[in-house]
Structures are given as C-alpha cells and as structure tokens.
Design an enzyme around this catalytic site. Structure first.
Site, mmCIF file in Angstrom:
data_model
loop_
_atom_site.group_PDB
_atom_site.id
_atom_site.type_symbol
_atom_site.label_atom_id
_atom_site.label_comp_id
_atom_site.label_asym_id
_atom_site.label_seq_id
_atom_site.Cartn_x
_atom_site.Cartn_y
_atom_site.Cartn_z
ATOM 1 N N TYR A 71 0.834 -1.205 0.000
ATOM 2 C CA TYR A 71 0.000 0.000 0.000
ATOM 3 C C TYR A 71 0.871 1.259 0.000
ATOM 4 O O TYR A 71 0.609 2.210 -0.734
ATOM 5 C CB TYR A 71 -0.928 0.011 1.232
ATOM 6 C CG TYR A 71 -1.952 1.112 1.182
ATOM 7 C CD1 TYR A 71 -3.232 0.875 0.689
ATOM 8 C CD2 TYR A 71 -1.644 2.400 1.613
ATOM 9 C CE1 TYR A 71 -4.173 1.887 0.619
ATOM 10 C CE2 TYR A 71 -2.571 3.424 1.550
ATOM 11 C CZ TYR A 71 -3.842 3.167 1.054
ATOM 12 O OH TYR A 71 -4.774 4.163 0.980
ATOM 13 N N PHE A 123 -6.606 20.654 -24.384
ATOM 14 C CA PHE A 123 -7.272 19.403 -24.785
ATOM 15 C C PHE A 123 -8.657 19.358 -24.134
ATOM 16 O O PHE A 123 -8.902 20.080 -23.169
ATOM 17 C CB PHE A 123 -6.417 18.187 -24.374
ATOM 18 C CG PHE A 123 -7.054 16.907 -24.820
ATOM 19 C CD1 PHE A 123 -7.237 16.646 -26.170
ATOM 20 C CD2 PHE A 123 -7.536 15.978 -23.906
ATOM 21 C CE1 PHE A 123 -7.876 15.487 -26.595
ATOM 22 C CE2 PHE A 123 -8.174 14.827 -24.326
ATOM 23 C CZ PHE A 123 -8.337 14.575 -25.666
ATOM 24 N N ASP A 124 -9.544 18.516 -24.642
ATOM 25 C CA ASP A 124 -10.947 18.566 -24.170
ATOM 26 C C ASP A 124 -11.099 18.328 -22.668
ATOM 27 O O ASP A 124 -11.829 19.044 -21.991
ATOM 28 C CB ASP A 124 -11.877 17.644 -24.991
ATOM 29 C CG ASP A 124 -11.538 16.163 -24.909
ATOM 30 O OD1 ASP A 124 -10.517 15.802 -24.303
ATOM 31 O OD2 ASP A 124 -12.308 15.350 -25.459
ATOM 32 N N ASP A 214 1.629 20.349 -20.417
ATOM 33 C CA ASP A 214 0.715 19.201 -20.523
ATOM 34 C C ASP A 214 1.442 18.274 -21.502
ATOM 35 O O ASP A 214 1.367 18.448 -22.717
ATOM 36 C CB ASP A 214 -0.634 19.687 -21.060
ATOM 37 C CG ASP A 214 -1.611 18.552 -21.313
ATOM 38 O OD1 ASP A 214 -1.233 17.379 -21.132
ATOM 39 O OD2 ASP A 214 -2.759 18.838 -21.723
ATOM 40 N N ALA A 216 1.793 14.954 -22.489
ATOM 41 C CA ALA A 216 1.447 13.570 -22.845
ATOM 42 C C ALA A 216 2.342 13.030 -23.968
ATOM 43 O O ALA A 216 2.718 11.868 -23.965
ATOM 44 C CB ALA A 216 -0.020 13.503 -23.269
ATOM 45 N N LYS A 257 0.005 7.811 -23.468
ATOM 46 C CA LYS A 257 0.480 8.147 -24.821
ATOM 47 C C LYS A 257 1.960 7.757 -24.929
ATOM 48 O O LYS A 257 2.279 6.601 -25.066
ATOM 49 C CB LYS A 257 0.279 9.646 -25.087
ATOM 50 C CG LYS A 257 -1.166 10.043 -25.383
ATOM 51 C CD LYS A 257 -2.013 10.165 -24.183
ATOM 52 C CE LYS A 257 -3.344 10.805 -24.472
ATOM 53 N NZ LYS A 257 -4.230 10.777 -23.294
ATOM 54 N N HIS A 449 -19.197 15.009 -26.676
ATOM 55 C CA HIS A 449 -18.944 14.035 -27.743
ATOM 56 C C HIS A 449 -18.924 12.588 -27.258
ATOM 57 O O HIS A 449 -19.165 11.677 -28.031
ATOM 58 C CB HIS A 449 -17.634 14.367 -28.446
ATOM 59 C CG HIS A 449 -16.482 14.576 -27.519
ATOM 60 N ND1 HIS A 449 -16.405 15.650 -26.675
ATOM 61 C CD2 HIS A 449 -15.380 13.839 -27.275
ATOM 62 C CE1 HIS A 449 -15.296 15.567 -25.960
ATOM 63 N NE2 HIS A 449 -14.655 14.472 -26.305
HETATM 64 N N1 F0G Z 1 -3.788 16.116 -22.153
HETATM 65 C C1 F0G Z 1 -3.679 15.771 -23.448
HETATM 66 C C2 F0G Z 1 -2.850 16.601 -24.363
HETATM 67 C C3 F0G Z 1 -4.355 14.649 -23.922
HETATM 68 O O1 F0G Z 1 -4.244 14.327 -25.217
HETATM 69 C C4 F0G Z 1 -5.126 13.879 -23.027
HETATM 70 C C5 F0G Z 1 -5.861 12.704 -23.475
HETATM 71 C C6 F0G Z 1 -5.188 14.272 -21.690
HETATM 72 C C7 F0G Z 1 -4.493 15.395 -21.291
HETATM 73 C C8 F0G Z 1 -5.986 13.497 -20.676
HETATM 74 O O2 F0G Z 1 -5.350 12.315 -20.384
HETATM 75 O O3 F0G Z 1 -6.875 10.486 -21.204
HETATM 76 O O4 F0G Z 1 -5.035 10.021 -19.575
HETATM 77 O O5 F0G Z 1 -7.038 11.266 -18.867
HETATM 78 N N2 F0G Z 1 -6.059 12.442 -24.688
HETATM 79 C C9 F0G Z 1 -6.713 11.269 -25.226
HETATM 80 C C10 F0G Z 1 -6.868 11.409 -26.701
HETATM 81 C C11 F0G Z 1 -7.926 10.819 -24.534
HETATM 82 O O6 F0G Z 1 -7.593 10.594 -27.307
HETATM 83 O O7 F0G Z 1 -6.241 12.298 -27.289
HETATM 84 P P1 F0G Z 1 -6.133 10.952 -19.986
#
Ligand code: F0G
Length: 458
Positions: A71, A123-124, A214, A216, A257, A449
């Site tokens: 843990y 990002f969304d 950010d 990824a 990613k 979406h």
């Molecule tokens: N920031 C970026 C630039 C992303 O592309 C994503 C996720 C996230 C944050 C959020 O990360 O999915 O681990 O919670 N992008 C995916 C996509 C979902 O399809 O581009 P997460």
C-alpha cells in the site's frame, strides 16, 4: 513512398475481424451515430485514440511481474520517481490513474471560478476540468495553428502577444498558471518549438505566473524539434526533453500516450510546497501518494515505457508511420492538416464535406461514414466536441477547426493496415457529395462528444 520500418518484431498477435456493412449500419444507428458507443470488437481498425492503446514491449510485460503491491512505499514508485526525475529534472512526482485525474487535482488546488488559464489549445478534458470549476480556459495558439492548410514547422506554438494581451486583460492575480500542450493535440498534433517554450517561460517568469507543460506526447515533440530546427539536429532526444522541461515549473502527463502504458499518469514538480499541497487531494481522490490510483505493476511499466520512448529509432519510425498515412492521403488530394502531426493524421472536414455547414457536424458525419465504409473508427475533433451555445442569446459558436482525427496507436498497426485506411478514405472522398449531415438529439452539458446522441439528416 518511404515505408515506415518497424524497429521491432511481433511476438504476440490479437485477431481482427471485419463485420458486414449491414451489421455496421445497424450498430451505428443504435449507437446514436456516436462511435464511442460501438463495441470495440465491432471495429476493424481502431484509430479512435493513441491513448492507452499501445502495445507494450517484452521488457514492459516482464516489468509487470515485478509489481510490488504494498500500500505504501512500493519499490515501483521509487523507480518511477527516479525515472521521471532523470527525464524531466523534476524531483517531486505524484502518480495518478490517468492524465485527467492529474488535471483535476492540480486545477482543484490552484484555480477558483475567476481564474483564467491560457494554453496553446487546451485538450478537451483539460478544458472541461477548468470549466467545471467555473474558470475560463483560454486558447492562445499562433494563427498558423488555426489554419489547416498553412505549412509551418511549429504550429503548436503559443502566440506570445496573445498571452501578453491575456495577462494585461485579466491581471496576474486571475492567472494561476499558464500551460503548453506538447504536442498540441486539439490543433493537429503539432509540435511546440524549443524557442517558444523558452519565450513563454520568460513571459511567465516576468509576471511570476507558474508555467506547466501538458506533456502527454513530450518525446514526439522533442523529436520534431530535432528534425525541424537545424540548431538541435545533433542533440540527443533525452537532452532535448530535459531542456524542454527545464523551462517549466512542472508538468502533468497522461502516460497512456508516449509512456506507452495502457493506464497511468502523473504530476511532476519542481516545487516541494505545491507537491505537499497536492498530496492531500491525491489521497482523497486517487490513493496514497506512492501509488496514486495505480497498481505497483502499472508504475513499473510506466517507468520502463518512459525510457523506451526516448529511443530515436523508435521515434523516427513513429513519425514516419504517421507521415506514411498522411502522405497517402495527400497524394490523393485529400485535405488534411499540414504538416502531418506526431500521433495522428487529421482530416480537414470543413473542406472534405464543404457542402455541409458546421451546424450539421461535418466531421462527425465523416467519422460515421468511415465506420460504415470500412469498419474504421476515428474521432471527431470539431463542432461536436467544441461548439457551444451562448447562454444569453442561445446562438451557437463553432470552432475554427473541424477535424476528423485518425490517431495511430503505438507499435500496433502495420503499413498494410494504414494503406487499407487510406484506400477507404479515398473512396469516401470520391463520393463525398453523398455524405449527409447529422443533428443533435441529446446534448450533455460537458464533454458532449462521449455520450451525445445524433440523428441522420435527409
Ligand atoms: N492532455 C492531453 C494533451 C491529452 O491528449 C489527453 C488525453 C489528456 C491530457 C488526458 O489524459 O486520457 O489520460 O485522462 N487524450 C486522449 C486522446 C484521450 O484521445 O487524445 P487521460
């Protein structure tokens, strides 16, 4: 055309099956013309996302067996912390179960409803996490980044003048942080240059505003810098990555990613005080700070993936593979975002379906058509994802870019698969005037979406 040369061989396979067109037609109707609701087994080539869809290496599979499921204080956490520190230079690491959990924890701690957060393009989930707190997510990408056609090596850059204007409009007290998305996912997977990262850092530094990445797709961004800026061509990827991170105060990373894991994420920071502050919410929302919503084995494979992605043979192949699909489409005259991004090819649906207004969701209509045509699942990044209605007037505002993203999972599909995808899109392009628009039947309040239900317009 140059074929992408895989720097690996295949040790394990997963069967794929294509179902009949009739079955696809029935499924997409039941799914409300929303490809998120189609069972993955009913998809032939799945380009919905490059997130969590990578094939792990043999070293990562072996790493799974080294999970320490204690843990508190599992050894895999220390491996991860050391790896992240080596790669980014940030000593303070908080694992999360994925990127959006990291966003939530960071923003819930730093933002209030008056906050404004500038980025190149959020990002969304980043935007939604900010807006959910009542705050404002502000996109400040360079104008070139909003024009699908313009060729520019770093279309993900933030416009320093837009950032300065935001600072003078809102004042530093309303801007708790500035972030840069590397690569810029919602703007076509376009890279951000080293010079831009440095310049944004300097502006933030002058105004004492924390600056985050950010990150990824940090390794793909670094490799683009190496390829596209003469000055950096002889610098190794780990050095480039370290320099990119050196300009920021911290980062959040969806490890699904570039870290090539199926689940995972983290926040990494320079600042011990912020680290301690975030820990409290992490414990509440994710778990104890040495596992943060993940199993020990997940932390282990993340640490391995973070190192693997820095391999330059892999990165060369990765960008070539995406460019291969992009070039097949360009040769056939199909409008895509140029130059081709790092993890995906983005079709410019405004041009592809020029007969459909944005109110009829052209990019979603094309996404649906691609599934019907060939069992290929892409994702809409356009009006369905980003259009919003003005609270007062009820008027709709549509995003500049209306895109269909073909995201390529890492180490998963071969050149033959990509050729199949290109052929299907070319067939659709030849018959593009027959594509029909869609209308919204159910409109969820945010991240629409994922769950929206649509109907076909006649
Ligand atoms: N920031 C970026 C630039 C992303 O592309 C994503 C996720 C996230 C944050 C959020 O990360 O999915 O681990 O919670 N992008 C995916 C996509 C979902 O399809 O581009 P997460």
């Amino acid at each position: 055309m140059k074929l992408p040369l895989e720097p690996f061989r295949i040790k394990m396979v997963e069967p794929l099956k294509i179902i009949s067109r009739e079955e696809r037609e029935a499924l997409i109707k039941t799914a409300g013309y929303n490809v998120f609701k189609i069972p993955a087994e009913k998809v032939f080539i799945d380009l919905l996302t490059d997130s969590g869809t990578s094939a792990m290496s043999d070293a990562q599979w072996a790493g799974l067996m080294q999970g320490d499921e204690s843990y508190a204080g599992c050894r895999n956490y220390y491996n991860l912390q050391e790896t992240v520190e080596e790669i980014t230079g940030y000593p303070y690491v908080l694992p999360t179960h994925q990127g959006r959990a990291a966003e939530n924890i960071l923003f819930s701690t730093l933002l209030d409803k008056n906050s404004v957060v500038p980025s190149n393009i959020h990002f969304d989930t980043t935007r939604a996490n900010i807006e959910y707190l009542g705050a404002t997510a502000l996109d400040c990408v360079v104008d070139e980044g909003l024009d699908a056609e313009i060729e520019h090596p770093f279309k993900g850059n933030m416009d320093p003048l837009k950032l300065k204007a935001a600072i003078s409009t809102y004042g530093t007290e309303r801007i708790p942080l500035v972030c840069l998305t590397i690569t810029n996912n919602s703007g076509g997977g376009q890279p951000v240059s080293m010079d831009n990262i440095r310049e944004i850092k300097e502006i933030c530094h002058t105004h004492s505003i924390p600056f985050f990445l950010d990150a990824a797709r940090f390794a793909e961004n670094a490799y683009f810098i190496k390829l596209r800026n003469e000055k950096y061509k002889d610098i190794s990827v780990p050095q480039l990555v370290r320099e990119m991170f050196s300009y920021a105060d911290g980062c959040w990373v969806s490890a699904k990613k570039d870290a090539m894991v199926n689940i995972g994420g983290f926040i990494a920071l320079q600042d011990k005080m912020l680290f301690e502050k975030l820990q409290n919410l992490l414990i509440l929302r994710e778990g104890f700070p040495t596992y943060g919503g993940l199993a020990g084995r997940d932390l282990q494979v993340m640490a391995i993936g973070l190192k693997e992605v820095l391999n330059e043979d892999y990165l060369a192949y990765r960008l070539e593979q995406v460019a291969f699909l992009g070039n097949l489409l360009l040769e056939a005259g199909i409008p895509i975002v140029k130059p081709v991004g790092g993890h995906a090819v983005y079709i410019n649906a405004k041009k592809f379906c020029s007969h459909l207004p944005q109110s009829q969701f052209p990019a979603q209509a094309l996404t649906v058509a691609l599934y019907l045509e060939a069992g290929i699942r892409a994702v809409e990044i356009g009006s369905l994802m980003f259009a919003y209605r003005d609270n007062g007037s009820g008027k709709w505002h549509y995003p500049e870019l209306e895109l269909v993203r073909l995201a390529i999972p890492r180490r998963v599909y071969t050149a033959s698969h990509l050729k199949y995808v290109a052929d299907a899109i070319i067939t659709l392009y030849q018959n593009r005037n027959q594509l029909k628009g869609l209308k919204l039947v159910n409109d969820p309040p945010f991240l629409r979406h994922f769950t929206a239900v649509l109907e076909k317009l006649d």
